[in-house]
Design a protein around this motif. Structure first.
Motif, PDB file in Angstrom:
ATOM      1  N   GLY A 165      73.322  -1.967  23.930  1.00  0.00           N
ATOM      2  CA  GLY A 165      74.597  -2.671  23.968  1.00  0.00           C
ATOM      3  C   GLY A 165      75.793  -1.846  23.161  1.00  0.00           C
ATOM      4  N   GLN A 166      75.770  -0.601  23.689  1.00  0.00           N
ATOM      5  CA  GLN A 166      76.552   0.454  23.004  1.00  0.00           C
ATOM      6  C   GLN A 166      78.056   0.456  24.024  1.00  0.00           C
ATOM      7  OE1 GLN A 166      75.431   4.612  22.373  1.00  0.00           O
ATOM      8  NE2 GLN A 166      76.752   5.257  23.987  1.00  0.00           N
ATOM      9  N   ARG A 167      79.117   0.672  23.198  1.00  0.00           N
ATOM     10  CA  ARG A 167      80.343   0.548  23.853  1.00  0.00           C
ATOM     11  C   ARG A 167      81.485   1.814  23.243  1.00  0.00           C
ATOM     12  NH1 ARG A 167      83.880  -3.034  22.329  1.00  0.00           N
ATOM     13  NH2 ARG A 167      82.701  -3.474  20.582  1.00  0.00           N
ATOM     14  N   LYS A 168      82.204   2.478  24.258  1.00  0.00           N
ATOM     15  CA  LYS A 168      82.783   3.379  23.715  1.00  0.00           C
ATOM     16  C   LYS A 168      83.928   3.007  22.782  1.00  0.00           C
ATOM     17  CE  LYS A 168      86.319   3.411  27.600  1.00  0.00           C
ATOM     18  NZ  LYS A 168      86.704   4.029  28.763  1.00  0.00           N
TER      19      LYS A 168
ATOM     20  N   SER B 294      74.534  -6.276  22.081  1.00  0.00           N
ATOM     21  CA  SER B 294      73.082  -6.356  22.764  1.00  0.00           C
ATOM     22  C   SER B 294      72.922  -7.762  23.447  1.00  0.00           C
ATOM     23  CB  SER B 294      72.181  -6.147  21.682  1.00  0.00           C
ATOM     24  OG  SER B 294      72.076  -7.207  20.527  1.00  0.00           O
ATOM     25  N   LEU B 295      73.421  -8.840  22.947  1.00  0.00           N
ATOM     26  CA  LEU B 295      73.459 -10.194  23.467  1.00  0.00           C
ATOM     27  C   LEU B 295      74.033 -10.055  25.005  1.00  0.00           C
ATOM     28  CD1 LEU B 295      72.399 -13.158  23.342  1.00  0.00           C
ATOM     29  CD2 LEU B 295      74.722 -13.634  22.466  1.00  0.00           C
ATOM     30  N   ALA B 296      75.372  -9.677  25.088  1.00  0.00           N
ATOM     31  CA  ALA B 296      76.063  -9.652  26.598  1.00  0.00           C
ATOM     32  C   ALA B 296      75.100  -8.647  27.355  1.00  0.00           C
ATOM     33  CB  ALA B 296      77.379  -9.006  26.129  1.00  0.00           C
ATOM     34  N   THR B 297      74.409  -7.677  26.646  1.00  0.00           N
ATOM     35  CA  THR B 297      73.767  -6.620  27.695  1.00  0.00           C
ATOM     36  C   THR B 297      72.390  -7.349  27.981  1.00  0.00           C
ATOM     37  OG1 THR B 297      74.418  -4.496  26.409  1.00  0.00           O
ATOM     38  CG2 THR B 297      72.351  -4.439  27.297  1.00  0.00           C
TER      39      THR B 297
ATOM     40  N   LYS C 144      78.105 -19.541  27.385  1.00  0.00           N
ATOM     41  CA  LYS C 144      77.483 -20.371  26.321  1.00  0.00           C
ATOM     42  C   LYS C 144      76.348 -19.740  25.789  1.00  0.00           C
ATOM     43  CE  LYS C 144      79.788 -24.511  27.972  1.00  0.00           C
ATOM     44  NZ  LYS C 144      80.775 -23.924  28.926  1.00  0.00           N
ATOM     45  N   LEU C 145      76.281 -18.380  25.531  1.00  0.00           N
ATOM     46  CA  LEU C 145      75.109 -17.755  24.941  1.00  0.00           C
ATOM     47  C   LEU C 145      75.010 -18.131  23.381  1.00  0.00           C
ATOM     48  CD1 LEU C 145      75.723 -14.272  26.868  1.00  0.00           C
ATOM     49  CD2 LEU C 145      74.452 -16.422  27.852  1.00  0.00           C
ATOM     50  N   PRO C 146      73.897 -17.854  22.968  1.00  0.00           N
ATOM     51  CA  PRO C 146      73.537 -18.367  21.493  1.00  0.00           C
ATOM     52  C   PRO C 146      73.948 -17.139  20.634  1.00  0.00           C
ATOM     53  CG  PRO C 146      71.503 -17.915  22.408  1.00  0.00           C
ATOM     54  CD  PRO C 146      72.586 -17.622  23.719  1.00  0.00           C
TER      55      PRO C 146
END
Length: 633
Positions: free
Chosen positions: A355-358, A260-263, A401-403
Motif C-alpha cells: 500500500g504505497q502512495r506518492k 494496505s487494507l485497500a490494496t 465496509k472494510l474492517p
C-alpha cells in the motif's frame, strides 16, 4: 514554516449543489465542481467523529465556542509544519487550521476569516479571545499593518501574549484573526506597541455558494462513485498485468493500516490465489495485532506472520533510541523478519502488493510502481494505489465496509510502530491518552538514555530524541527552554560498539550500516587529531561530523552513533568498521608513534603523547590496523 511540497495534483473539489467534497471536476450528480485551494501535498482525508470533537475541544479552549457542527462532512488536509498541522475544510472552503506547538506542548487553532465568523456567530457560550477595535482601524489592517494598542477599544482580559485572537469591530463583525503580542489588559490600556499581529484579514472575498443541507459520508461516496470506479478499474488492470508479467507466487503485505487494507481488497477482487504476510516488529499497537487477525478472518485467509519478539528492547540500550537519521530499528525489527519470512516461505521468490502512495512522501512519489527489493533479493513489490490520495483510500474502504483499524478513530493519522521517530509529537502525546502503559515504557527508556548521556529530561518530554541533527526550529525551542540536546556525559575508557546493517528503502537506495558506542564521544578532540582524514574529507556542524570519500559517506554523532553509506553491503560494513577504529584510536591514543612509521607520506606527527593526522593523508589505511589501541583493545 516548511515549504509546500507538490507530490501530485491537488484533487479536492466541491459540489455546490450536493455540498460534498469530490475528487474531480464533475460530481456524480452531473454538476460541475469548483476547486478548493489547499496546501500541498494535498493528502486529504475524512474527519472522523473523534477529529471533530478534538477540533471543537481546541476551539472551546481558545474561544469558548465550538467551530463545527457534529453532523456535517468535514475534510482534513495535512499541511507541512514543524510538527502536525491539519487544515479544516467544510462547505467548500478552508475555515481554520489546527497545529501542535512543541514549545507549548499543546494544540492551537488558527481560524481563518470564515472560521472566525462561525465562532462569533455561534451562540454557545460567552466568546473568549476577542479584541474590539475602532472601526477606522480596519483600513490600516487591510493594507498590511499590525494592530497597534491605541486602536484597541477593549479586549478579553484572559488573553495572553501569543494566544490566537479574533479581531472584531463595534458591530461584532470579524475584521481579522491573528496572534496576540500583549495580554488583554495591556491591549486595552497601552498607549503604544503592537497588540496583535494579524494572520488573516476580511477583504470581502465572496464565500463559496453551496447548498446549506447537511450531508454524511454516504452522500460523499455517492458523489464520487464514478471517480472511485475509474481508479478501481485502473488498479485492477495494473494488478492483472503485474501478476502476468512477474509470474511469481502472490502475496499482499498487510500492516494494519488503511493503505494496505485497500490494496488487499483490490487484490482479493482480482484473485483469491494469494497469501497475506505480516511482519510483527514487536512494537505494534494491540489494536493492530487484533486487526490483522480480524482482516485475515474477513478474507478467509491464514496469514503468514514473522515476529521478532523483544528484539527492539534487547537492542535499544546498545544503539540508543532510534532517530529519523538512524532508524536501526527498521533493520532489526522490520527488514530482518521480512527477509526471513520471504526466504522461509517463498523459495523461488514472490510478488508482493503493498500500500504505497506518492502523496505520502517525496521518496515514494519518485518510486516506480513495480520494483525489486534490493535487501530482500527474491521479492518484487508493486503498488496498485500509487496515485491515490488518502481520501480515495478512505472512500473505497467505507464504500466496501472494510474492517479498518480502530486507531484511526482515536486520533492517529498513521499506523505503525507506536514509538516510531517519524511520529509527530502530537501523536506521541496522544499515546499518553490512548495507551498510557506504552507511553510509560517509552518514557522510562528515554529518561534512562538521557541520564546515561547527560541529556536534559526535556529532551524526552519535548520529543527531541527523534533527531540526531535537530532542525533549526527545534534547536531554537531547546535554546529558549534551556534544554540540553547534545550529550554531555562521556566515558571513553569503557567504550563498546554495536552495529547493524541493511538496506534503507525510505532513503536514497544505498546500503547503510549503523552502529553506536556505549557512551557519548568527544567530537572536538576527534576532529583535532585529524584521525578522520584517514577516511575522507571532513566537515563539522553542531553535534555531528560529516566524512565523504567518493561515493561513500559517514556521519559521526556526539552521542556515539555512526551512520555509514556505500553502494554495497561489504563496502558499507568495512567503512563502519574503519570509522569505529579511528574513533578508538583518537580517544585512546597513548602516543607510541607506531603509526608515524607506517605512513608513506609522512602525514602523521606526535605532540604531547597524541598522534595527529594532517590533510596530506591519502587514506591508505596503513596506520589503522598497526595501532595497538585497535589491535589489543
Amino acid at each position: 514554516m516548511s515549504k509546500p511540497v507538490y507530490l501530485g495534483d491537488l484533487l479536492l473539489y466541491w459540489c455546490p449543489d450536493c455540498n460534498v467534497p469530490v475528487l474531480g471536476k464533475k460530481c456524480g450528480c452531473g454538476k460541475k465542481t469548483f476547486h478548493v485551494e489547499i496546501t500541498p501535498p494535498g493528502d486529504i482525508r475524512p474527519a472522523f467523529e473523534h477529529d471533530i470533537k478534538h477540533i471543537n475541544r481546541i476551539a472551546k479552549e481558545q474561544f469558548n465556542r465550538p467551530l463545527l457542527p457534529e453532523n456535517n462532512v468535514v475534510v482534513l488536509n495535512k499541511a507541512p509544519y514543524d510538527d502536525r498541522m491539519d487544515e479544516i475544510i467544510t462547505d467548500g472552503q478552508v475555515i481554520a487550521s489546527i497545529r501542535y506547538e512543541t514549545e507549548k506542548l499543546r494544540w492551537m487553532m488558527l481560524p481563518r476569516i470564515a472560521g472566525a465568523k462561525r465562532i462569533v456567530a455561534t451562540d454557545a457560550g460567552e466568546l473568549k479571545g476577542w479584541v474590539l477595535i475602532e472601526d477606522e482601524v480596519k483600513k490600516f489592517l487591510l493594507k498590511g499593518a499590525s494592530l497597534l494598542a491605541p486602536g484597541v477599544i477593549d479586549a478579553d482580559p484572559s488573553i495572553m501574549p501569543e494566544d490566537e485572537v479574533i479581531v472584531i469591530n463595534s458591530e461584532k463583525r470579524v475584521v481579522a484573526t491573528g496572534r496576540a503580542k500583549m495580554s488583554g489588559p495591556e491591549m486595552a490600556e497601552a498607549k503604544k506597541g503592537i497588540a496583535v499581529k494579524p494572520r488573516k484579514k476580511d477583504k470581502g472575498r465572496k464565500t463559496p455558494d453551496v447548498a446549506p443541507a447537511l450531508k454524511n459520508w454516504d452522500d460523499v461516496i455517492e458523489a464520487n462513485s464514478q471517480i472511485l470506479d475509474k481508479f478501481q478499474k485502473e488498479a485492477y488492470e495494473f494488478i492483472h498485468n503485474t501478476i502476468e508479467k512477474v509470474n511469481r507466487p502472490l502475496s499482499v503485505s498487510y500492516s494494519g493500516g488503511k493503505d494496505s487494507l485497500a490494496t488487499l481488497h483490490l487484490v482479493h477482487d482480482c484473485t483469491k490465489d494469494y497469501e497475506i504476510i505480516f511482519a510483527d516488529t514487536g512494537l505494534e499497537f494491540p489494536e493492530t495485532l487484533q486487526n490483522v487477525k480480524d482482516v485475515a478472518e474477513f478474507y478467509g485467509k491464514n496469514p503468514t506472520v514473522k515476529s521478532v519478539g523483544n528484539a527492539f528492547w534487547e537492542s535499544v540500550d546498545d544503539f540508543g533510541p532510534p532517530t529519523l537519521e538512524m532508524r536501526w530499528c527498521c533493520k532489526i525489527c522490520k527488514l530482518g523478519p521480512i527477509t526471513q519470512l520471504i526466504e522461509d516461505n517463498y523459495e523461488k521468490g514472490c510478488l508482493t502488493f503493498v500500500g504505497q502512495r506518492k502523496y505520502e512522501s517525496a521518496t515514494r512519489a519518485r518510486s516506480n510502481r513495480v520494483w525489486k527489493n534490493p535487501w530482500v533479493a527474491n521479492q518484487t513489490a508493486a503498488s496498485p494505489i500509487q496515485d491515490w490520495t488518502a481520501m480515495h483510500v478512505w472512500l473505497y474502504i467505507l464504500k466496501n465496509k472494510l474492517p479498518y483499524n480502530p486507531l484511526y478513530e482515536k486520533g492517529f493519522d498513521r499506523i505503525g510502530c507506536w514509538l516510531c521517530p517519524s511520529s509527530s509529537l502530537a501523536d506521541l502525546m496522544n499515546l499518553k491518552e490512548t495507551h498510557p502503559e506504552l507511553d510509560r515504557r517509552l518514557q522510562e527508556m528515554l529518561l534512562r538514555h538521557a541520564e546515561k548521556m547527560g541529556l536534559d529530561p526535556g529532551w524526552a518530554e519535548y520529543g527531541m530524541w527523534r533527531w540526531k541533527k535537530h532542525p533549526p526550529a527545534i534547536r531554537e525551542i531547546a535554546d529558549k527552554l534551556d534544554i540540553t540536546i547534545l550529550p554531555t556525559r562521556k566515558d571513553n575508557t569503557k567504550l563498546t560498539f554495536k552495529s547493524s546493517s541493511g538496506y534503507r528503502p525510505c532513503k536514497t537506495g544505498e546500503i547503510t550500516a549503523e552502529g553506536s558506542f556505549s557512551a557519548a564521544i568527544d567530537l572536538d578532540h576527534i576532529l583535532d587529531t585529524g584521525m578522520m582524514n584517514t577516511i575522507g574529507k571532513t566537515a563539522y556542524t553542531t553535534g555531528v561530523v560529516y566524512i565523504h570519500s567518493g561515493d561513500k559517506s559517514v556521519q559521526l554523532f556526539a552521542s556515539g552513533n555512526i551512520i555509514a553509506r556505500a553502494k554495497s553491503e561489504d563496502k558499507t560494513k568495512a567503512l563502519l568498521r574503519k570509522t569505529e577504529k579511528n574513533v578508538l584510536r583518537a580517544l585512546g591514543c597513548v602516543g607510541c608513534g607506531v603509526c608515524v612509521g607506517r605512513c608513506p607520506v609522512s602525514a602523521i606527527s606526535l605532540k604531547e603523547k597524541q598522534a595527529y593526522v594532517d590533510e596530506s593523508c591519502t587514506s591508505c589505511g596503513n596506520c589503522i590496523d598497526s595501532c595497538p589501541v585497535v589491535k589489543f583493545r
